[in-house]
Design a protein around this motif. Structure first.
Motif, PDB file in Angstrom:
ATOM      1  N   LYS A  62      15.340 141.669  49.556  1.00 37.96           N
ATOM      2  CA  LYS A  62      15.814 142.940  50.282  1.00 37.96           C
ATOM      3  C   LYS A  62      16.357 142.849  51.745  1.00 37.96           C
ATOM      4  CE  LYS A  62      15.373 144.884  45.995  1.00 37.96           C
ATOM      5  NZ  LYS A  62      14.269 144.082  45.595  1.00 37.96           N
ATOM      6  N   ASN A  63      17.506 142.868  52.103  1.00 35.76           N
ATOM      7  CA  ASN A  63      17.909 142.714  53.425  1.00 35.76           C
ATOM      8  C   ASN A  63      17.924 143.911  54.126  1.00 35.76           C
ATOM      9  OD1 ASN A  63      18.393 139.831  53.156  1.00 35.76           O
ATOM     10  ND2 ASN A  63      20.469 140.479  52.361  1.00 35.76           N
ATOM     11  N   LYS A  64      18.337 145.094  53.659  1.00 35.50           N
ATOM     12  CA  LYS A  64      18.280 146.255  54.368  1.00 35.50           C
ATOM     13  C   LYS A  64      17.077 147.247  53.828  1.00 35.50           C
ATOM     14  CE  LYS A  64      23.225 146.498  55.979  1.00 35.50           C
ATOM     15  NZ  LYS A  64      24.375 147.366  55.910  1.00 35.50           N
ATOM     16  N   VAL A  66      14.986 150.708  54.349  1.00 36.84           N
ATOM     17  CA  VAL A  66      14.669 151.992  54.889  1.00 36.84           C
ATOM     18  C   VAL A  66      13.347 152.741  54.472  1.00 36.84           C
ATOM     19  CG1 VAL A  66      15.490 154.322  55.369  1.00 36.84           C
ATOM     20  CG2 VAL A  66      17.179 152.394  55.086  1.00 36.84           C
ATOM     21  N   GLU A  97      15.663 143.636  57.471  1.00 37.17           N
ATOM     22  CA  GLU A  97      16.140 144.472  58.363  1.00 37.17           C
ATOM     23  C   GLU A  97      15.650 145.990  58.082  1.00 37.17           C
ATOM     24  OE1 GLU A  97      20.647 145.725  59.187  1.00 37.17           O
ATOM     25  OE2 GLU A  97      20.557 143.626  59.066  1.00 37.17           O
ATOM     26  N   THR A  99      14.505 149.753  58.995  1.00 32.56           N
ATOM     27  CA  THR A  99      14.879 151.138  59.958  1.00 32.56           C
ATOM     28  C   THR A  99      13.869 152.094  59.416  1.00 32.56           C
ATOM     29  OG1 THR A  99      17.204 150.483  60.064  1.00 32.56           O
ATOM     30  CG2 THR A  99      16.641 152.658  60.508  1.00 32.56           C
ATOM     31  N   MET A 156      22.504 156.067  55.397  1.00 33.96           N
ATOM     32  CA  MET A 156      21.855 154.828  55.640  1.00 33.96           C
ATOM     33  C   MET A 156      20.798 154.644  54.467  1.00 33.96           C
ATOM     34  SD  MET A 156      19.268 154.076  58.815  1.00 33.96           S
ATOM     35  CE  MET A 156      20.683 153.666  59.628  1.00 33.96           C
ATOM     36  N   GLU A 159      22.694 153.523  51.225  1.00 32.14           N
ATOM     37  CA  GLU A 159      23.107 152.268  51.288  1.00 32.14           C
ATOM     38  C   GLU A 159      21.982 151.140  51.441  1.00 32.14           C
ATOM     39  OE1 GLU A 159      25.838 152.194  54.376  1.00 32.14           O
ATOM     40  OE2 GLU A 159      27.477 153.113  53.295  1.00 32.14           O
ATOM     41  N   ALA A 160      20.915 151.556  51.448  1.00 25.08           N
ATOM     42  CA  ALA A 160      19.562 150.743  51.742  1.00 25.08           C
ATOM     43  C   ALA A 160      19.294 149.788  50.571  1.00 25.08           C
ATOM     44  CB  ALA A 160      18.289 151.406  52.050  1.00 25.08           C
ATOM     45  N   ASP A 161      18.994 148.524  50.428  1.00 26.22           N
ATOM     46  CA  ASP A 161      18.566 147.596  49.436  1.00 26.22           C
ATOM     47  C   ASP A 161      17.164 148.172  48.816  1.00 26.22           C
ATOM     48  OD1 ASP A 161      20.891 145.984  49.987  1.00 26.22           O
ATOM     49  OD2 ASP A 161      19.886 144.780  51.446  1.00 26.22           O
TER      50      ASP A 161
END
Length: 422
Positions: A62-64, A66, A97, A99, A156, A159-161
């Motif tokens: 999982k790249n993104k 949140v 990544e 957040t 955000m 669109e999170a992975d």
């Protein structure tokens, strides 16, 4: 009997004749003892998640990622929870990544100082933190809620992975309990979505109250929103009055939350004790800073007060009323019945700011006389359909004048953490 009620950063005390006391309803949160440290409690929960694998496995590929975090209005120990979540994510995916998305709901923006106080300087300086804006133009539509309202959430998050959340579980006066699914709705939802969920029809539902999830239409909307948003994992804690972690629950957003609810119920849920007079509080500072917040404690007392009885609310209210729209609603109309009737006739898509709080407050002051022991200006208290009192003795003398002496009294020292079984 000597009675001690939380008030501001201290307590109010008085002595009441034993024969007048029908019963005392208390939470066992502060009596719950564990030898484990707060960190150990949270770590153990994350090592044994409910309904899913560990976070480090979820993070693989999982790249993104949140992390939804609570805002400045909630006493969540984020300084303890977030570092442990980051640690597991990094073990599973060092290049992720990450957040942190602050779930403000419809509250004001959390300040830089509040973020530093909440997370500590290291996290604030190293991890990108985004504050949710419920009025942002760019939000993602995820379909219709069971209620019929439209579900829009933060772009955000959509669109999170991998979407995960921290939080805490406490009784909630119309959602049943906080935590879990509330990170999404209202946490990162649009104002339009929040208002549809908090509509007059749902607030009036008999199951929209403390301690009830099954059949609660507000909860059902929230569960739907969390599923649609793809909330995959949570770490939720239960805290005592000193904001110390006494329980932690990690894993699937529904399974882990339900386990936390069951733990909390075992400490807080009790049978009602009906009396003509009920004395309660809003658990002291920071929850009793204004009249607006104090409605929550009144909602607990409501379940134990005879119709036409008297509720004595001890809340410091150092900030006065607490919400301009809430103040205008009650200061401009003397009849709470008229206010309630107007709100109940408001359509689901016409909900206004703070309408839900006004609805519950109007319902309470329409059925009961409410005496407020506070530091607020007496004239403001009267404008808000309440009777001002200087202390508990003064409040009891007013109640006795209204009802006649020697009426029975139910005492609920902590109105926010005592769940009355209904």
């Amino acid at each position: 009997m000597k009675i001690r009620i939380p008030y501001g950063k201290g307590f109010l005390e008085t002595t009441i004749s034993d024969k007048r006391i029908a019963g005392i309803i208390t939470s066992n949160l502060d009596r719950y003892e564990t030898e484990e440290s707060e960190n150990e409690i949270i770590k153990k929960a994350m090592q044994h998640p409910y309904g899913c694998c560990r976070l480090e496995k979820l993070a693989k590929g999982k790249n993104k990622i949140v992390i939804i975090a609570s805002d400045h209005t909630r006493p969540v120990p984020s300084r303890l929870i977030i570092p442990l979540m980051l640690e597991e994510i990094k073990r599973g995916n060092p290049d992720a990544e990450i957040t942190i998305l602050i779930a403000t709901g419809c509250h004001r923006e959390t300040t830089r100082n509040e973020l530093t106080e909440k997370f500590g300087k290291e996290i604030v300086n190293k991890i990108p933190i985004v504050i949710h804006d419920c009025d942002a133009r760019e939000q993602v539509y995820l379909g219709k809620l069971p209620s019929g309202g439209e579900l829009f959430i933060n772009k955000m998050a959509a669109e999170a992975d991998l979407l995960i959340a921290e939080g805490f579980i406490e009784p909630h006066f119309f959602a049943g309990y906080s935590g879990g699914r509330k990170s999404v709705l209202p946490g990162i939802a649009s104002r339009k979505t929040v208002y549809a969920n908090h509509c007059a029809e749902f607030i009036a539902d008999p199951k929209a109250q403390y301690g009830i999830l099954e059949g609660n239409p507000i909860h059902e909307d929230m569960i739907f929103a969390a599923r649609k948003a793809g909330l995959a994992y949570i770490v939720n804690v239960v805290i005592n009055s000193r904001h110390k972690v006494i329980g932690a629950f990690a894993g699937d957003a529904e399974d882990a939350h339900l386990k936390g609810v069951q733990f909390l119920e075992g400490l807080c849920k009790t049978d009602k004790i009906i009396s003509p007079i009920v004395i309660t509080s809003n658990n002291g500072f920071p929850m009793d800073q204004n009249i607006y917040q104090s409605v929550k404690g009144m909602a607990t007392a409501e379940n134990c007060c005879e119709k036409g009885g008297v509720i004595i609310m001890a809340a410091e209210c150092r900030e006065g009323c607490g919400a301009e729209g809430f103040y205008k609603t009650f200061s401009q109309e003397k009849d709470a019945g008229i206010i309630l009737e107007k709100i109940l006739s408001t359509g689901r898509n016409k909900t206004e700011a703070d309408q839900w709080q006004s609805q519950i407050f109007a319902r309470i002051v329409h059925k009961f006389t409410v005496i407020l022991v506070s530091a607020a200006e007496p004239e403001l208290v009267r404008q808000m359909h309440l009777i001002p009192a200087d202390n508990l003795e003064h409040a009891l003398s007013i109640a006795d004048t209204i009802l006649g002496r020697e009426k029975k009294i139910t005492i609920i020292p902590e109105g926010l953490t005592s769940i009355i079984r209904v």
